[in-house]
Motif scaffolding. Structure first.
Motif, PDB file in Angstrom:
ATOM      1  N   SER A  29      47.827  38.426  44.279  1.00 48.55           N
ATOM      2  CA  SER A  29      47.796  37.962  42.921  1.00 48.55           C
ATOM      3  C   SER A  29      46.605  38.474  42.665  1.00 48.55           C
ATOM      4  O   SER A  29      46.168  38.604  41.526  1.00 48.55           O
ATOM      5  CB  SER A  29      47.707  36.346  43.473  1.00 48.55           C
ATOM      6  OG  SER A  29      47.157  35.866  42.255  1.00 48.55           O
ATOM      7  N   LYS A  30      45.557  38.510  43.702  1.00 47.49           N
ATOM      8  CA  LYS A  30      44.146  39.006  43.364  1.00 47.49           C
ATOM      9  C   LYS A  30      44.332  40.428  42.649  1.00 47.49           C
ATOM     10  O   LYS A  30      43.658  40.619  41.555  1.00 47.49           O
ATOM     11  CB  LYS A  30      43.430  38.827  44.370  1.00 47.49           C
ATOM     12  CG  LYS A  30      42.002  39.348  44.075  1.00 47.49           C
ATOM     13  CD  LYS A  30      41.116  39.197  45.286  1.00 47.49           C
ATOM     14  CE  LYS A  30      39.769  39.933  45.536  1.00 47.49           C
ATOM     15  NZ  LYS A  30      39.970  41.294  45.320  1.00 47.49           N
ATOM     16  N   ASN A  31      44.911  41.229  43.320  1.00 48.07           N
ATOM     17  CA  ASN A  31      45.133  42.748  42.906  1.00 48.07           C
ATOM     18  C   ASN A  31      45.958  42.869  41.963  1.00 48.07           C
ATOM     19  O   ASN A  31      45.709  44.090  41.038  1.00 48.07           O
ATOM     20  CB  ASN A  31      45.242  43.569  44.084  1.00 48.07           C
ATOM     21  CG  ASN A  31      44.453  43.181  45.299  1.00 48.07           C
ATOM     22  OD1 ASN A  31      42.908  43.344  44.907  1.00 48.07           O
ATOM     23  ND2 ASN A  31      44.357  43.576  46.617  1.00 48.07           N
TER      24      ASN A  31
ATOM     25  N   GLY B 149      36.857  29.156  39.876  1.00 45.45           N
ATOM     26  CA  GLY B 149      35.689  29.774  39.009  1.00 45.45           C
ATOM     27  C   GLY B 149      34.804  30.589  40.116  1.00 45.45           C
ATOM     28  O   GLY B 149      33.649  30.951  39.500  1.00 45.45           O
ATOM     29  N   VAL B 150      35.275  31.002  41.269  1.00 49.47           N
ATOM     30  CA  VAL B 150      34.427  31.652  41.985  1.00 49.47           C
ATOM     31  C   VAL B 150      35.264  33.057  42.314  1.00 49.47           C
ATOM     32  O   VAL B 150      36.255  32.995  42.663  1.00 49.47           O
ATOM     33  CB  VAL B 150      33.902  31.076  43.207  1.00 49.47           C
ATOM     34  CG1 VAL B 150      33.230  32.086  44.230  1.00 49.47           C
ATOM     35  CG2 VAL B 150      33.383  29.664  43.126  1.00 49.47           C
ATOM     36  N   GLY B 151      34.618  34.216  41.878  1.00 48.48           N
ATOM     37  CA  GLY B 151      35.447  35.513  42.273  1.00 48.48           C
ATOM     38  C   GLY B 151      35.292  35.971  43.621  1.00 48.48           C
ATOM     39  O   GLY B 151      34.233  35.498  44.335  1.00 48.48           O
ATOM     40  N   TYR B 152      36.487  36.733  44.002  1.00 49.13           N
ATOM     41  CA  TYR B 152      36.340  37.183  45.331  1.00 49.13           C
ATOM     42  C   TYR B 152      36.273  38.787  45.415  1.00 49.13           C
ATOM     43  O   TYR B 152      36.704  39.103  44.303  1.00 49.13           O
ATOM     44  CB  TYR B 152      37.649  36.879  46.200  1.00 49.13           C
ATOM     45  CG  TYR B 152      37.818  35.384  46.421  1.00 49.13           C
ATOM     46  CD1 TYR B 152      37.731  35.182  47.611  1.00 49.13           C
ATOM     47  CD2 TYR B 152      37.797  34.440  45.656  1.00 49.13           C
ATOM     48  CE1 TYR B 152      37.677  33.799  48.338  1.00 49.13           C
ATOM     49  CE2 TYR B 152      38.097  32.835  46.116  1.00 49.13           C
ATOM     50  CZ  TYR B 152      37.929  32.646  47.259  1.00 49.13           C
ATOM     51  OH  TYR B 152      37.807  31.398  47.789  1.00 49.13           O
TER      52      TYR B 152
ATOM     53  N   GLY C  91      41.029  33.152  40.975  1.00 49.62           N
ATOM     54  CA  GLY C  91      39.957  32.667  40.985  1.00 49.62           C
ATOM     55  C   GLY C  91      39.788  31.602  40.158  1.00 49.62           C
ATOM     56  O   GLY C  91      38.712  31.323  39.454  1.00 49.62           O
ATOM     57  N   SER C  92      40.787  30.838  40.428  1.00 44.30           N
ATOM     58  CA  SER C  92      40.925  29.467  39.523  1.00 44.30           C
ATOM     59  C   SER C  92      40.112  28.679  39.745  1.00 44.30           C
ATOM     60  O   SER C  92      39.627  27.684  38.957  1.00 44.30           O
ATOM     61  CB  SER C  92      42.146  28.870  39.800  1.00 44.30           C
ATOM     62  OG  SER C  92      42.456  28.263  41.084  1.00 44.30           O
TER      63      SER C  92
END
Length: 235
Positions: free
Chosen positions: A34-36, A76-79, A73-74
């Motif tokens: 999901s992130k990528n 609000g914090v990015g990984y 990042g729901s």
């Protein structure tokens, strides 16, 4: 897709502990995909693969949805993706892939796991000549003609197609991942596992005591929420 893959757990009737690890592993793959590649499995092939694996292991839909949202990042914090390289007991190479919103926390934890198990964290690049990245796909063999399938995949860039225990394992250079993925999609085939995997070029043979210590280290790493995949070169 690390050492303790879903394929192994499924085929060998794994223990409760191994099943729990597969469950966690499957959700981490959903998060990473999901992130990528975005939250839509219709346009994100790896997410589709990861969700199908979750369903196979009866992971609740709510957990899958949370992993997808976390990847976006729901909260609000990015990984960010960070890798760590080190050596376990007796010089066993350990490569750790993480995704974290707090690098300070992650490196502190990873370093402590290595230290507790008699290993040490090294500098990035120290394992450059021990692992190579390959595109790897694991595909159920049922209903697939071996000769035709092999020719199609090699034409798409695969280097090796092996049939073992009713599963095809397809390997190719990292650069061929997209073309192999496209070929499988055109054939309407969804792999059980798909990804870029770090494969050892050299292996380390160890005694039973060392093996137990290395497995303890791997278990500690895999239990960490920030850790996505752990690779080793155990023989």
């Amino acid at each position: 897709m690390g050492r303790k893959s879903a394929k192994i757990a499924a085929k060998k009737g794994a223990s409760d502990k191994a099943k729990a690890q597969v469950y966690t592993r499957a959700l981490k793959d959903v998060f990473k995909a999901s992130k990528n590649g975005g939250p839509d499995p219709d346009t994100n092939f790896l997410l589709k693969v990861a969700i199908e694996r979750c369903k196979k292991f009866n992971v609740p839909k709510d957990n899958i949805d949370r992993a997808i949202k976390k990847g976006q990042g729901s909260d609000g914090v990015g990984y960010e993706d960070v890798t760590y390289e080190g050596y376990g007991p007796n010089g066993v190479a350990i490569f750790v892939e993480t995704s974290t919103n707090n690098v300070t926390r992650t490196v502190s934890n990873v370093r402590s796991y290595f230290r507790k198990c008699g290993g040490s964290l090294g500098v990035n690049g120290s394992l450059e000549f021990i692992f190579e990245r390959k595109a790897v796909f694991t595909i159920p063999a049922e209903g697939i003609d071996e000769d035709e399938f092999t020719l199609e995949l090699i034409d798409a860039g695969a280097e090796d197609v092996e049939l073992e225990d009713d599963m095809y394992e397809v390997k190719g250079p990292m650069e061929a991942f997209g073309s192999i993925q496209d070929k499988l999609q055109s054939m309407n085939i969804t792999p059980e596992e798909a990804g870029l995997v770090r494969i050892p070029l050299t292996y380390k043979e160890v005694d039973e005591e060392t093996l137990e210590q290395v497995e303890k280290l791997i278990d500690m790493l895999e239990a960490d929420d920030d850790v996505v995949t752990v690779y080793d070169n155990l023989d």
